[in-house]
Design a protein around this motif. Structure first.
Motif, PDB file in Angstrom:
ATOM      1  N   LEU A  18       0.861  -0.776  -0.294  1.00  0.00           N
ATOM      2  CA  LEU A  18      -0.558   0.093   0.239  1.00  0.00           C
ATOM      3  C   LEU A  18       0.454   0.960  -0.307  1.00  0.00           C
ATOM      4  O   LEU A  18       1.707   1.603   0.742  1.00  0.00           O
ATOM      5  CB  LEU A  18      -0.633   0.300   1.457  1.00  0.00           C
ATOM      6  N   ARG A  19       0.130   2.483  -0.584  1.00  0.00           N
ATOM      7  CA  ARG A  19       1.346   3.469  -0.686  1.00  0.00           C
ATOM      8  C   ARG A  19      -0.023   4.417   0.447  1.00  0.00           C
ATOM      9  O   ARG A  19      -0.849   5.095  -0.619  1.00  0.00           O
ATOM     10  CB  ARG A  19       1.296   4.493  -2.264  1.00  0.00           C
ATOM     11  N   LEU A  20       1.135   5.113   1.432  1.00  0.00           N
ATOM     12  CA  LEU A  20      -0.266   6.473   2.268  1.00  0.00           C
ATOM     13  C   LEU A  20       0.047   7.384   1.693  1.00  0.00           C
ATOM     14  O   LEU A  20       1.416   7.356   1.504  1.00  0.00           O
ATOM     15  CB  LEU A  20       0.066   5.917   3.284  1.00  0.00           C
ATOM     16  N   SER A  21      -0.896   8.639   1.480  1.00  0.00           N
ATOM     17  CA  SER A  21      -0.252   9.463   1.273  1.00  0.00           C
ATOM     18  C   SER A  21      -0.648  10.639   2.830  1.00  0.00           C
ATOM     19  O   SER A  21      -1.882  10.195   3.284  1.00  0.00           O
ATOM     20  CB  SER A  21      -0.865  10.520   0.019  1.00  0.00           C
ATOM     21  N   GLY A  66      13.272  -1.896   5.560  1.00  0.00           N
ATOM     22  CA  GLY A  66      13.695  -2.618   4.504  1.00  0.00           C
ATOM     23  C   GLY A  66      12.412  -2.723   3.573  1.00  0.00           C
ATOM     24  O   GLY A  66      12.346  -3.306   2.954  1.00  0.00           O
ATOM     25  N   ARG A  67      11.136  -2.556   4.305  1.00  0.00           N
ATOM     26  CA  ARG A  67      10.230  -2.891   4.089  1.00  0.00           C
ATOM     27  C   ARG A  67       9.459  -1.428   3.512  1.00  0.00           C
ATOM     28  O   ARG A  67       8.223  -1.782   2.700  1.00  0.00           O
ATOM     29  CB  ARG A  67       8.956  -3.750   4.707  1.00  0.00           C
ATOM     30  N   PHE A  68       9.359  -0.658   4.450  1.00  0.00           N
ATOM     31  CA  PHE A  68       9.174   0.574   4.611  1.00  0.00           C
ATOM     32  C   PHE A  68       9.529   1.609   3.769  1.00  0.00           C
ATOM     33  O   PHE A  68      10.612   2.334   3.980  1.00  0.00           O
ATOM     34  CB  PHE A  68       7.864   1.344   5.373  1.00  0.00           C
ATOM     35  N   TYR A  80       4.914  10.357   1.246  1.00  0.00           N
ATOM     36  CA  TYR A  80       4.480   9.356   1.530  1.00  0.00           C
ATOM     37  C   TYR A  80       4.871   8.208   1.876  1.00  0.00           C
ATOM     38  O   TYR A  80       5.803   8.424   2.479  1.00  0.00           O
ATOM     39  CB  TYR A  80       4.546   8.686  -0.201  1.00  0.00           C
ATOM     40  N   LEU A  81       3.985   7.639   2.053  1.00  0.00           N
ATOM     41  CA  LEU A  81       4.705   6.169   2.941  1.00  0.00           C
ATOM     42  C   LEU A  81       4.462   4.736   2.128  1.00  0.00           C
ATOM     43  O   LEU A  81       3.066   4.454   1.827  1.00  0.00           O
ATOM     44  CB  LEU A  81       4.002   5.891   4.290  1.00  0.00           C
ATOM     45  N   GLN A  82       5.571   4.072   1.405  1.00  0.00           N
ATOM     46  CA  GLN A  82       5.542   3.225   0.286  1.00  0.00           C
ATOM     47  C   GLN A  82       5.798   2.011   1.658  1.00  0.00           C
ATOM     48  O   GLN A  82       6.434   1.636   2.335  1.00  0.00           O
ATOM     49  CB  GLN A  82       5.952   3.178  -0.870  1.00  0.00           C
ATOM     50  N   MET A  83       4.180   1.260   1.230  1.00  0.00           N
ATOM     51  CA  MET A  83       4.699   0.033   2.125  1.00  0.00           C
ATOM     52  C   MET A  83       4.195  -1.015   1.621  1.00  0.00           C
ATOM     53  O   MET A  83       3.000  -1.867   1.279  1.00  0.00           O
ATOM     54  CB  MET A  83       3.764   0.315   3.531  1.00  0.00           C
ATOM     55  N   ASN A  84       5.973  -2.118   1.869  1.00  0.00           N
ATOM     56  CA  ASN A  84       5.168  -3.663   0.951  1.00  0.00           C
ATOM     57  C   ASN A  84       6.250  -4.364   1.947  1.00  0.00           C
ATOM     58  O   ASN A  84       6.649  -4.062   2.744  1.00  0.00           O
ATOM     59  CB  ASN A  84       6.708  -3.301   0.275  1.00  0.00           C
TER      60      ASN A  84
END
Length: 127
Positions: A18-21, A66-68, A80-84
Motif C-alpha cells: 500500500l502507499r499512504l499519502s 527494508g519494507r517501508f 508518502y509512505l510506501q509499504m511493501n
C-alpha cells in the motif's frame, strides 16, 4: 498552522503493498519535518518513519526497515509512505505528523515532538 490529510489506507493481504499519502497545507511543505506513526488496538502509538525538513535524512522503526519507504514531493505538498511486504502485525491506524521547530537535518522520531497531526487512515493486513 499546518493541516494534514492522510489517504491510501485499506485492506490488503499479507505480502501485499500500500502507499499512504499525507497532503499538507497551511505552511510551506518543504519547511516541515514529517513523520508517520501508527496505533494498533490496545497499543501505544509508535513511530514508523520520518523525514527531515531538508529531505536529506530519514529514519525508520526497526520493525519496518527494508519494507517501508518515506518520501516527499514538495511540488505536491505531500509525503508518502510506501509499504511493501505487509504483515498482519502492520495492521493499525496510521497517522501523519508535521512540525517545523527543528534544525533542517534533524529527524524527529517521538510523537511529542510533533504539534500537527492528521486524522489517521486505517491499514488492515489479512493473513
Amino acid at each position: 498552522q499546518v493541516q494534514l490529510v492522510e489517504s491510501g489506507g485499506g485492506l490488503v493481504q499479507a505480502g501485499g503493498s500500500l502507499r499512504l499519502s499525507c497532503a499538507a497545507s497551511g505552511r510551506a511543505f518543504s519547511s516541515n519535518a514529517m513523520g508517520w506513526f501508527r496505533q494498533a488496538p490496545g497499543k501505544e502509538r509508535e513511530f514508523v518513519a520520518a523525514i527531515s525538513r531538508d529531505g536529506g535524512s530519514t529514519s525508520y522503526a526497526n520493525s519496518v526497515k527494508g519494507r517501508f519507504t518515506i518520501s516527499g514531493d514538495n511540488a505536491k505538498n505531500t509525503v508518502y509512505l510506501q509499504m511493501n511486504s505487509l504483515q498482519p502485525e502492520d495492521t493499525a491506524v496510521y497517522y501523519c505528523a508535521a512540525d517545523f521547530l527543528f534544525s533542517s537535518a534533524y529527524v524527529p522520531q517521538r510523537s511529542y515532538e510533533y504539534r500537527y497531526w492528521g486524522q489517521g487512515t486505517q491499514v488492515t493486513v489479512s493473513s
